[in-house]
Design a protein around this motif. Structure first.
Motif, PDB file in Angstrom:
ATOM      1  N   ILE A  19       0.833  -1.203   0.000  1.00 16.58           N
ATOM      2  CA  ILE A  19       0.000   0.000   0.000  1.00 16.58           C
ATOM      3  C   ILE A  19       0.870   1.256   0.000  1.00 16.58           C
ATOM      4  N   GLU A  20       2.007   1.201   0.696  1.00 20.10           N
ATOM      5  CA  GLU A  20       2.899   2.383   0.709  1.00 20.10           C
ATOM      6  C   GLU A  20       3.536   2.622  -0.663  1.00 20.10           C
ATOM      7  N   GLY A  21       3.512   1.605  -1.507  1.00 17.92           N
ATOM      8  CA  GLY A  21       4.070   1.730  -2.863  1.00 17.92           C
ATOM      9  C   GLY A  21       3.046   2.219  -3.869  1.00 17.92           C
ATOM     10  N   SER A  22       1.829   2.501  -3.378  1.00 16.21           N
ATOM     11  CA  SER A  22       0.806   3.081  -4.259  1.00 16.21           C
ATOM     12  C   SER A  22       0.676   4.586  -4.005  1.00 16.21           C
ATOM     13  N   PHE A  23       1.642   5.123  -3.257  1.00 21.30           N
ATOM     14  CA  PHE A  23       1.596   6.529  -2.828  1.00 21.30           C
ATOM     15  C   PHE A  23       2.006   7.436  -3.992  1.00 21.30           C
ATOM     16  N   GLU A  24       1.010   8.057  -4.634  1.00 25.64           N
ATOM     17  CA  GLU A  24       1.297   8.914  -5.787  1.00 25.64           C
ATOM     18  C   GLU A  24       1.889  10.242  -5.308  1.00 25.64           C
ATOM     19  N   ILE A  62      14.117   5.262  -1.486  1.00 24.72           N
ATOM     20  CA  ILE A  62      13.139   6.310  -1.844  1.00 24.72           C
ATOM     21  C   ILE A  62      11.753   5.967  -1.298  1.00 24.72           C
ATOM     22  N   TYR A  63      11.445   4.671  -1.284  1.00 23.64           N
ATOM     23  CA  TYR A  63      10.137   4.187  -0.793  1.00 23.64           C
ATOM     24  C   TYR A  63       9.975   4.521   0.697  1.00 23.64           C
ATOM     25  N   TYR A  64      11.018   4.312   1.497  1.00 29.04           N
ATOM     26  CA  TYR A  64      10.921   4.628   2.936  1.00 29.04           C
ATOM     27  C   TYR A  64      10.849   6.148   3.146  1.00 29.04           C
ATOM     28  N   GLN A  65      11.539   6.890   2.311  1.00 25.57           N
ATOM     29  CA  GLN A  65      11.488   8.346   2.401  1.00 25.57           C
ATOM     30  C   GLN A  65      10.069   8.854   2.092  1.00 25.57           C
ATOM     31  N   GLY A  66       9.458   8.272   1.062  1.00 26.51           N
ATOM     32  CA  GLY A  66       8.102   8.685   0.665  1.00 26.51           C
ATOM     33  C   GLY A  66       7.091   8.435   1.777  1.00 26.51           C
ATOM     34  N   MET A  67       7.173   7.262   2.405  1.00 26.72           N
ATOM     35  CA  MET A  67       6.144   6.921   3.407  1.00 26.72           C
ATOM     36  C   MET A  67       6.300   7.740   4.695  1.00 26.72           C
ATOM     37  N   SER A  68       7.412   8.476   4.814  1.00 30.67           N
ATOM     38  CA  SER A  68       7.674   9.180   6.072  1.00 30.67           C
ATOM     39  C   SER A  68       6.735  10.368   6.296  1.00 30.67           C
ATOM     40  N   LEU A 246       6.300  -5.029 -14.356  1.00 31.04           N
ATOM     41  CA  LEU A 246       6.893  -3.686 -14.447  1.00 31.04           C
ATOM     42  C   LEU A 246       7.867  -3.431 -13.304  1.00 31.04           C
ATOM     43  N   SER A 247       7.607  -4.019 -12.147  1.00 36.79           N
ATOM     44  CA  SER A 247       8.552  -3.959 -11.039  1.00 36.79           C
ATOM     45  C   SER A 247       9.869  -4.621 -11.442  1.00 36.79           C
ATOM     46  N   ASN A 248       9.767  -5.791 -12.027  1.00 38.41           N
ATOM     47  CA  ASN A 248      10.968  -6.519 -12.457  1.00 38.41           C
ATOM     48  C   ASN A 248      11.796  -5.688 -13.427  1.00 38.41           C
ATOM     49  N   LEU A 249      11.099  -4.983 -14.310  1.00 38.48           N
ATOM     50  CA  LEU A 249      11.799  -4.149 -15.284  1.00 38.48           C
ATOM     51  C   LEU A 249      12.459  -2.948 -14.587  1.00 38.48           C
ATOM     52  N   LYS A 250      11.694  -2.250 -13.749  1.00 33.82           N
ATOM     53  CA  LYS A 250      12.192  -1.033 -13.092  1.00 33.82           C
ATOM     54  C   LYS A 250      13.348  -1.332 -12.141  1.00 33.82           C
ATOM     55  N   LEU A 251      13.325  -2.526 -11.503  1.00 34.83           N
ATOM     56  CA  LEU A 251      14.389  -2.856 -10.544  1.00 34.83           C
ATOM     57  C   LEU A 251      15.494  -3.703 -11.173  1.00 34.83           C
ATOM     58  N   SER A 280       2.937   3.195  -7.972  1.00 37.76           N
ATOM     59  CA  SER A 280       3.297   4.593  -8.128  1.00 37.76           C
ATOM     60  C   SER A 280       4.771   4.736  -8.531  1.00 37.76           C
ATOM     61  N   TYR A 281       5.580   3.796  -8.080  1.00 41.83           N
ATOM     62  CA  TYR A 281       7.022   3.875  -8.335  1.00 41.83           C
ATOM     63  C   TYR A 281       7.451   3.171  -9.630  1.00 41.83           C
ATOM     64  N   PHE A 282       6.625   2.196 -10.077  1.00 42.64           N
ATOM     65  CA  PHE A 282       7.090   1.344 -11.185  1.00 42.64           C
ATOM     66  C   PHE A 282       6.378   1.606 -12.505  1.00 42.64           C
ATOM     67  N   GLY A 283       5.503   2.621 -12.509  1.00 40.39           N
ATOM     68  CA  GLY A 283       4.964   3.051 -13.801  1.00 40.39           C
ATOM     69  C   GLY A 283       3.675   2.388 -14.235  1.00 40.39           C
ATOM     70  N   GLY A 284       2.920   1.797 -13.326  1.00 40.93           N
ATOM     71  CA  GLY A 284       1.624   1.309 -13.773  1.00 40.93           C
ATOM     72  C   GLY A 284       0.918   0.413 -12.779  1.00 40.93           C
TER      73      GLY A 284
END
Ligand code: HPA
Ligand code: ZN
Length: 340
Positions: A19-24, A62-68, A246-251, A280-284
């Protein structure tokens, strides 16, 4: 009906969503302002430009920074409600979402605020959007098992809101076996068990997740394909793999989307299905993930139908809800065959 439209409009389940990775970024700015927290970015564009990762750890930083910026119950509600609305637009009718309580409690945010906001939005999602859901609490594997056990204790008053436990964060150097005790407690409490394994880590980590943690579902599992005996075991036990193209591609788990192993997984008899991970982070969101592999691999109608069916078969819905969802999908697939 063309195959992109078939996937787009099909009823589906999403089983691998942080859910924290859906943070637009737009909502991140809004909540940061509301909470008077300073973000190290000047604009939405600057945030999006920072989403360029060469491995899992670069993303996690970046993910932990965003959720802060998430501090109070309302923030977690807004985050979850935004995801549910987006999921409804992709015809998700059931979701099983992860949250990372340690990413919040270690910043001084009350466990009750995080789980309270998330579960209130999930309840509204059922009532207002018709989306059923399960909530999976993840332990951060870069922290110690003692810290996971403390989080397990903190979760006790809220167990009725929690359907399962999972394991996420930095995989390399943090094998599943490190968390055998806390998973044993969750199993004894009757919760479902899942773990991220084989995203960057070796097939041995997938074996450990199955044997030492007793999980029934593997999140990602790409590298399981390197081990024939492991594939045979997961195929024979119908172990679901929650796959995130898309996660696999982005990472950089894969170099090109054309290299994605989803067809190999299906051909090996694995119960693989499609998810967005951290959209939000991986483009779709989930439909964008279907579209990416349908286009890149030229998936057949039958392969797409299998992936959609697997999304429900691999879920933790109870038997009657699962049968109802599969019947809904079957009815959709049948009418789609005759549609223009
Ligand atoms: N892998 C591991 N941990 C994570 C991920 C992921 O893809 N997303 C959020 N936490
Ligand atoms: Zn994940």
């Amino acid at each position: 009906m063309n195959l992109i439209n078939l996937a787009t409009h099909a009823p589906k389940a999403e089983l691998h969503l942080h859910i924290e990775g859906s943070f637009e970024p737009e909502l991140m700015f809004e909540i940061a302002q509301r909470n008077q927290v300073k973000l190290p970015f000047a604009s939405v564009e600057e945030i999006r430009a920072a989403y360029d990762f060469s491995n899992l750890q670069e993303f996690l930083d970046i993910y932990y920074q965003g959720m802060s910026v998430l501090l109070v119950e309302r923030d977690f509600y807004d985050l979850t409600w935004a995801y549910l609305q987006r999921a409804a637009a992709d015809n998700v009718i059931h979701c099983e979402i992860f949250f990372d309580p340690q990413g919040h409690t270690e910043r001084g945010v009350a466990f009750a605020h995080a789980i309270g906001g998330i579960s209130r939005a999930l309840a509204d999602g059922q009532i207002r959007l018709g989306i059923s859901s399960k909530l999976i609490m993840c332990f951060l594997r870069h922290l110690s098992e003692e810290e996971a056990l403390a989080t397990w204790e903190e979760a006790q008053p809220f167990l009725s809101l929690i359907d399962g436990v999972g394991l996420d964060s930095s995989e390399l150097g943090h094998p599943p076996s490190k968390f055998a005790n806390v998973f044993a407690k969750a199993k004894q409490a009757g919760l479902h068990l899942v773990a991220h394994a084989g995203e960057e880590g070796p097939p041995e980590y997938v074996w450990e997740a199955l044997d030492d943690l007793q999980v029934t579902r593997i999140d990602h599992g790409n590298r399981a394909l390197e081990d024939e005996a492991l594939v045979a075991r997961m195929a024979s036990e119908n172990t679901c793999l929650t796959v995130c193209p898309l996660s696999n591609l982005k990472l950089c788990v894969i170099e090109r989307i054309e290299d994605h192993p989803i067809r190999d997984m299906l051909n090996a008899g694995l119960l693989a299905m499609i998810n967005s991970d951290d959209p939000s982070y991986f483009g779709g969101y989930v439909n964008a993930n279907y579209h990416a592999v349908i286009n890149a691999l030229d998936l057949t109608r039958s392969e797409i139908e299998t992936l959609l069916r697997n999304s429900f078969i691999g879920s933790f819905m109870d038997d009657s809800d699962k049968a109802e969802a599969l019947a809904k999908l079957d009815a959709y697939v049948t009418q789609a065959r005759f549609a223009k």
